[in-house]
Design a protein around this motif. Structure first.
Motif, PDB file in Angstrom:
ATOM      1  N   ARG A 212       0.722  -1.374   0.152  1.00 39.21           N
ATOM      2  CA  ARG A 212      -0.045  -0.027   0.073  1.00 39.21           C
ATOM      3  C   ARG A 212       0.903   1.198   0.061  1.00 39.21           C
ATOM      4  NH1 ARG A 212      -5.003   0.640   4.074  1.00 39.21           N
ATOM      5  NH2 ARG A 212      -5.516  -0.945   2.916  1.00 39.21           N
ATOM      6  N   GLU A 240      -4.914  -3.609  -3.198  1.00 38.45           N
ATOM      7  CA  GLU A 240      -3.918  -2.662  -2.755  1.00 38.45           C
ATOM      8  C   GLU A 240      -3.315  -2.252  -4.498  1.00 38.45           C
ATOM      9  OE1 GLU A 240      -3.352  -1.075  -0.339  1.00 38.45           O
ATOM     10  OE2 GLU A 240      -4.603  -2.627   0.816  1.00 38.45           O
ATOM     11  N   ARG A 243      -5.909   0.132  -5.651  1.00 42.08           N
ATOM     12  CA  ARG A 243      -5.682   1.444  -5.040  1.00 42.08           C
ATOM     13  C   ARG A 243      -4.469   1.830  -6.021  1.00 42.08           C
ATOM     14  NH1 ARG A 243      -7.010   2.579   0.209  1.00 42.08           N
ATOM     15  NH2 ARG A 243      -7.033   0.391   0.675  1.00 42.08           N
TER      16      ARG A 243
END
Length: 252
Positions: A212, A240, A243
């Motif tokens: 992350r 992640e 993201r």
């Protein structure tokens, strides 16, 4: 001035209470035991110790080792003092950190040792990150492998967290500290490639956190790595990568 272990342990004993001990024991499982001192009090004790004593190599090495093998909170202060003097002799600090790694058996100690000592020790001693990454396959306990994973947090522009960072903050006179200004993406990628299929729950959580933070610092590198993974990513890491993809798109 030599490290006054007795003064440190007396302070921690005075700050400890049974309610905090019960709370700490829920999150910290270590053979060294917990005193029951809140993180904020550990940080203040560490900062006060640094301002009063400022340990040094090689005179205080034995005392720092002895302090580590006290209770859990004692160990965090030992790591914090070691991190604060690491710039004075990175090689020595790194070797001490690697020795302490053999005894790590809880998550909070693992995170502190990895992020504050092992990771920056590799950087400042001029060693190749691979020399640390290669240790993963030799370590039996999950907490030991987590410490190695967390060392890579020092290779990202991620602000330090945790009570063990208090002495380093005092030394540098800064509240917010990161060891690098830009992601060392080659080293971080090598760490993740070596550990993302680890079966230890706490290790996988550390890898997810590392992924992350890497995605925040260098999302394109994360996407490039994810595309190279054969057989697909474990489910817990896919979010992640998504993201990182959103961040990369926002930056484009």
């Amino acid at each position: 001035m030599p490290v006054d272990i007795e003064a440190i342990t007396e302070t921690l004993a005075r700050l400890a209470n049974s309610g905090q001990a019960r709370k700490n024991t829920k999150h910290v499982q270590t053979l060294r035991g917990v005193r029951g001192v809140a993180d904020g009090d550990v940080a203040r004790c560490l900062a006060d110790t640094w301002k009063r004593e400022k340990p040094a190599f090689p005179d205080d090495v034995t005392d720092l080792r002895q302090l580590f093998f006290g209770a859990h909170e004692d160990g965090l202060i030992s790591i914090g003092l070691l991190a604060a003097i690491l710039p004075d002799d990175p090689e020595e600090a790194l070797e001490i950190g690697l020795d302490l790694l053999e005894s790590v058996d809880d998550v909070q100690t693992a995170d502190a040792l990895g992020w504050l000592v092992l990771g920056p020790g590799i950087l400042t001693a001029g060693r190749q990150p691979r020399s640390l990454i290669n240790l993963v396959g030799t370590l039996r306990r999950d907490a030991q492998r987590r410490a190695v994973v967390m060392s890579a947090m020092a290779w990202l522009p991620e602000p330090l967290e945790g009570p063990a960072a208090a002495a380093l903050r005092e030394r540098l006179g800064q509240r917010t500290i990161a060891f690098v200004e830009e992601a060392q993406s080659d080293a971080v990628r090598a760490m993740i490639e070596a550990t993302f299929r680890d079966q230890g729950t706490s290790v996988r959580k550390a890898v997810r956190r590392l992924l992350r933070c890497w995605g925040s610092a260098d999302p394109e590198a994360v996407l490039e790595w994810a595309d190279s993974v054969r057989g697909g990513l474990p489910k817990m890491f896919k979010s992640e990568v998504s993201r990182a993809k959103r961040r990369a798109e926002a930056q484009a």
